[in-house]
Design a protein around this motif. Sequence first.
Motif, PDB file in Angstrom:
ATOM      1  N   LEU A  10       0.837  -1.214   0.000  1.00  0.00           N
ATOM      2  CA  LEU A  10       0.000   0.000   0.000  1.00  0.00           C
ATOM      3  C   LEU A  10       0.866   1.257   0.000  1.00  0.00           C
ATOM      4  O   LEU A  10       0.579   2.222  -0.675  1.00  0.00           O
ATOM      5  CB  LEU A  10      -0.924   0.002   1.231  1.00  0.00           C
ATOM      6  CG  LEU A  10      -1.852   1.218   1.351  1.00  0.00           C
ATOM      7  CD1 LEU A  10      -2.906   1.220   0.240  1.00  0.00           C
ATOM      8  CD2 LEU A  10      -2.532   1.250   2.724  1.00  0.00           C
ATOM      9  N   GLU A  11       1.963   1.213   0.790  1.00  0.00           N
ATOM     10  CA  GLU A  11       2.737   2.446   1.003  1.00  0.00           C
ATOM     11  C   GLU A  11       4.192   2.351   0.528  1.00  0.00           C
ATOM     12  O   GLU A  11       5.002   3.217   0.841  1.00  0.00           O
ATOM     13  CB  GLU A  11       2.703   2.805   2.484  1.00  0.00           C
ATOM     14  CG  GLU A  11       1.295   3.144   2.949  1.00  0.00           C
ATOM     15  CD  GLU A  11       1.236   3.290   4.456  1.00  0.00           C
ATOM     16  OE1 GLU A  11       1.464   4.396   4.941  1.00  0.00           O
ATOM     17  OE2 GLU A  11       0.973   2.281   5.135  1.00  0.00           O
ATOM     18  N   GLY A  12       4.527   1.283  -0.165  1.00  0.00           N
ATOM     19  CA  GLY A  12       5.837   1.236  -0.822  1.00  0.00           C
ATOM     20  C   GLY A  12       6.916   0.419  -0.142  1.00  0.00           C
ATOM     21  O   GLY A  12       7.939   0.119  -0.753  1.00  0.00           O
ATOM     22  N   THR A  14       6.907  -2.802   1.083  1.00  0.00           N
ATOM     23  CA  THR A  14       7.001  -4.169   0.562  1.00  0.00           C
ATOM     24  C   THR A  14       7.485  -4.142  -0.893  1.00  0.00           C
ATOM     25  O   THR A  14       8.260  -5.004  -1.317  1.00  0.00           O
ATOM     26  CB  THR A  14       5.630  -4.869   0.678  1.00  0.00           C
ATOM     27  OG1 THR A  14       5.104  -4.630   1.982  1.00  0.00           O
ATOM     28  CG2 THR A  14       5.757  -6.368   0.465  1.00  0.00           C
ATOM     29  N   LYS A  45      -6.795   4.775   7.158  1.00  0.00           N
ATOM     30  CA  LYS A  45      -6.359   3.538   6.480  1.00  0.00           C
ATOM     31  C   LYS A  45      -6.311   2.370   7.475  1.00  0.00           C
ATOM     32  O   LYS A  45      -6.605   1.230   7.118  1.00  0.00           O
ATOM     33  CB  LYS A  45      -5.002   3.723   5.808  1.00  0.00           C
ATOM     34  CG  LYS A  45      -3.848   3.884   6.770  1.00  0.00           C
ATOM     35  CD  LYS A  45      -2.551   4.184   6.054  1.00  0.00           C
ATOM     36  CE  LYS A  45      -1.470   4.541   7.066  1.00  0.00           C
ATOM     37  NZ  LYS A  45      -0.527   5.498   6.581  1.00  0.00           N
ATOM     38  N   GLY A  49      -8.613  -0.553   6.566  1.00  0.00           N
ATOM     39  CA  GLY A  49      -7.860  -1.774   6.237  1.00  0.00           C
ATOM     40  C   GLY A  49      -8.029  -2.848   7.300  1.00  0.00           C
ATOM     41  O   GLY A  49      -8.238  -4.018   6.993  1.00  0.00           O
ATOM     42  N   PRO A  79       2.592  -6.467   3.350  1.00  0.00           N
ATOM     43  CA  PRO A  79       2.612  -5.676   4.590  1.00  0.00           C
ATOM     44  C   PRO A  79       1.778  -6.411   5.642  1.00  0.00           C
ATOM     45  O   PRO A  79       0.879  -7.183   5.289  1.00  0.00           O
ATOM     46  CB  PRO A  79       1.931  -4.362   4.178  1.00  0.00           C
ATOM     47  CG  PRO A  79       1.177  -4.641   2.934  1.00  0.00           C
ATOM     48  CD  PRO A  79       1.751  -5.876   2.307  1.00  0.00           C
ATOM     49  N   SER A 109       6.359  -4.739   8.537  1.00  0.00           N
ATOM     50  CA  SER A 109       5.404  -4.355   9.584  1.00  0.00           C
ATOM     51  C   SER A 109       5.852  -3.071  10.250  1.00  0.00           C
ATOM     52  O   SER A 109       6.916  -2.532   9.946  1.00  0.00           O
ATOM     53  CB  SER A 109       5.314  -5.471  10.635  1.00  0.00           C
ATOM     54  OG  SER A 109       6.447  -5.416  11.489  1.00  0.00           O
ATOM     55  N   GLY A 112       4.962  -5.194  14.811  1.00  0.00           N
ATOM     56  CA  GLY A 112       4.131  -6.253  15.412  1.00  0.00           C
ATOM     57  C   GLY A 112       3.621  -7.173  14.323  1.00  0.00           C
ATOM     58  O   GLY A 112       2.499  -7.028  13.838  1.00  0.00           O
ATOM     59  N   LYS A 113       4.448  -8.139  13.940  1.00  0.00           N
ATOM     60  CA  LYS A 113       4.056  -8.966  12.779  1.00  0.00           C
ATOM     61  C   LYS A 113       3.073 -10.069  13.146  1.00  0.00           C
ATOM     62  O   LYS A 113       2.471 -10.674  12.256  1.00  0.00           O
ATOM     63  CB  LYS A 113       5.279  -9.542  12.070  1.00  0.00           C
ATOM     64  CG  LYS A 113       6.085 -10.565  12.855  1.00  0.00           C
ATOM     65  CD  LYS A 113       7.279 -11.011  12.026  1.00  0.00           C
ATOM     66  CE  LYS A 113       8.385 -11.621  12.830  1.00  0.00           C
ATOM     67  NZ  LYS A 113       8.112 -12.874  13.507  1.00  0.00           N
ATOM     68  N   GLU A 137       9.318  -1.364   8.840  1.00  0.00           N
ATOM     69  CA  GLU A 137       9.296  -0.061   8.151  1.00  0.00           C
ATOM     70  C   GLU A 137      10.604   0.206   7.396  1.00  0.00           C
ATOM     71  O   GLU A 137      11.328   1.173   7.712  1.00  0.00           O
ATOM     72  CB  GLU A 137       9.039   1.073   9.153  1.00  0.00           C
ATOM     73  CG  GLU A 137       7.783   0.937   9.990  1.00  0.00           C
ATOM     74  CD  GLU A 137       6.487   1.122   9.210  1.00  0.00           C
ATOM     75  OE1 GLU A 137       6.497   1.081   7.962  1.00  0.00           O
ATOM     76  OE2 GLU A 137       5.445   1.286   9.866  1.00  0.00           O
TER      77      GLU A 137
HETATM   78  C1  LIG Z   1      -4.598  -1.395   7.658  1.00  0.00           C
HETATM   79  C2  LIG Z   1      -3.242  -1.485   8.286  1.00  0.00           C
HETATM   80  C3  LIG Z   1      -3.044  -2.338   9.348  1.00  0.00           C
HETATM   81  C4  LIG Z   1      -1.769  -2.481   9.922  1.00  0.00           C
HETATM   82  N1  LIG Z   1      -1.588  -3.367  10.943  1.00  0.00           N
HETATM   83  C5  LIG Z   1      -0.344  -3.542  11.466  1.00  0.00           C
HETATM   84  C6  LIG Z   1      -0.114  -4.515  12.481  1.00  0.00           C
HETATM   85  O1  LIG Z   1      -0.995  -5.249  12.920  1.00  0.00           O
HETATM   86  N2  LIG Z   1       1.158  -4.640  12.977  1.00  0.00           N
HETATM   87  C7  LIG Z   1       2.190  -3.857  12.519  1.00  0.00           C
HETATM   88  O2  LIG Z   1       3.307  -4.006  13.002  1.00  0.00           O
HETATM   89  N3  LIG Z   1       2.016  -2.942  11.533  1.00  0.00           N
HETATM   90  C8  LIG Z   1       0.774  -2.787  10.988  1.00  0.00           C
HETATM   91  N4  LIG Z   1       0.583  -1.867   9.974  1.00  0.00           N
HETATM   92  C9  LIG Z   1       1.760  -1.124   9.448  1.00  0.00           C
HETATM   93  C10 LIG Z   1       2.314  -1.765   8.156  1.00  0.00           C
HETATM   94  O3  LIG Z   1       2.442  -3.166   8.266  1.00  0.00           O
HETATM   95  C11 LIG Z   1       3.699  -1.189   7.826  1.00  0.00           C
HETATM   96  O4  LIG Z   1       3.624   0.212   7.767  1.00  0.00           O
HETATM   97  C12 LIG Z   1       4.258  -1.742   6.531  1.00  0.00           C
HETATM   98  O5  LIG Z   1       5.629  -1.393   6.433  1.00  0.00           O
HETATM   99  C13 LIG Z   1       3.519  -1.202   5.316  1.00  0.00           C
HETATM  100  O6  LIG Z   1       3.967  -1.844   4.140  1.00  0.00           O
HETATM  101  P1  LIG Z   1       3.663  -1.210   2.694  1.00  0.00           P
HETATM  102  O7  LIG Z   1       4.394   0.114   2.656  1.00  0.00           O
HETATM  103  O8  LIG Z   1       4.261  -2.175   1.735  1.00  0.00           O
HETATM  104  O9  LIG Z   1       2.197  -1.045   2.548  1.00  0.00           O
HETATM  105  C14 LIG Z   1      -0.675  -1.718   9.405  1.00  0.00           C
HETATM  106  C15 LIG Z   1      -0.899  -0.844   8.327  1.00  0.00           C
HETATM  107  C16 LIG Z   1      -2.156  -0.721   7.768  1.00  0.00           C
HETATM  108  C17 LIG Z   1      -2.362   0.204   6.604  1.00  0.00           C
END
Ligand SMILES: Cc1cc2nc3c(=O)[nH]c(=O)nc-3n(C[C@H](O)[C@H](O)[C@H](O)COP(=O)(O)O)c2cc1C
Length: 166
Positions: A10-12, A14, A45, A49, A79, A109, A112-113, A137
């Motif tokens: 979603l945010e780059g 992954t 989001k 989400g 993500p 994540s 918290g994965k 991140e």
């Molecule tokens: C809807 C939503 C739910 C999320 N839930 C979690 C979570 O449960 N645990 C966590 O560590 N991060 C969580 N995050 C943060 C993302 O996993 C993290 O920012 C990740 O690096 C985003 O990847 P992307 O940039 O590829 O989308 C969540 C983000 C979103 C948008």
Amino acid sequence: MKIAVVYYSLEGNTKFIAGIIADTLRGDCIELKPVRDINPRGFMKFVTGGGLVFRKILPELAALEKQPSDYDVVVIGTPVWAFSYAPALGAFFEKNKLTGKKIAVFCCSGGGKGRTLECMKEKLAGNTIIGEIDFIEPLKKGKEENAAKAKTWAEHLKERIEPGNA
Ligand SMILES: Cc1cc2nc3c(=O)[nH]c(=O)nc-3n(C[C@H](O)[C@H](O)[C@H](O)COP(=O)(O)O)c2cc1C
């Protein structure tokens, strides 16, 4: 060996890691794109989400440019959403039954994965899991270090893909 890196982002974050892995393994990237995705800006989001995850709502995905079933090795990245893989991955698993492949999984994540990688592996029963890794991140927290971590991991995967030939 044909290698693909299948991912949603979603945010780059992954996407960033997927690109490094694909470059290192000389594989193809296959991005999962929901036809209508959630807005990546602002706090909503997390609400929208997270709600999709809890209600098990899977998005419709745009047609894939390449078919993962055509590859010998598939690296899959997501993500973490609500301690699991993003719904786009759920939609992918529903439509693409992969078996007999060498598979590696990774996630990005906020720290918290939860059971994300375990849940992915459960969906991928019938394949050989050759690796797993998680990132926190990567774009915000040490981009260079995370790029190096992804490259090193991909180099290790090479030995598991073609033992003695890496
Ligand atoms: C809807 C939503 C739910 C999320 N839930 C979690 C979570 O449960 N645990 C966590 O560590 N991060 C969580 N995050 C943060 C993302 O996993 C993290 O920012 C990740 O690096 C985003 O990847 P992307 O940039 O590829 O989308 C969540 C983000 C979103 C948008």
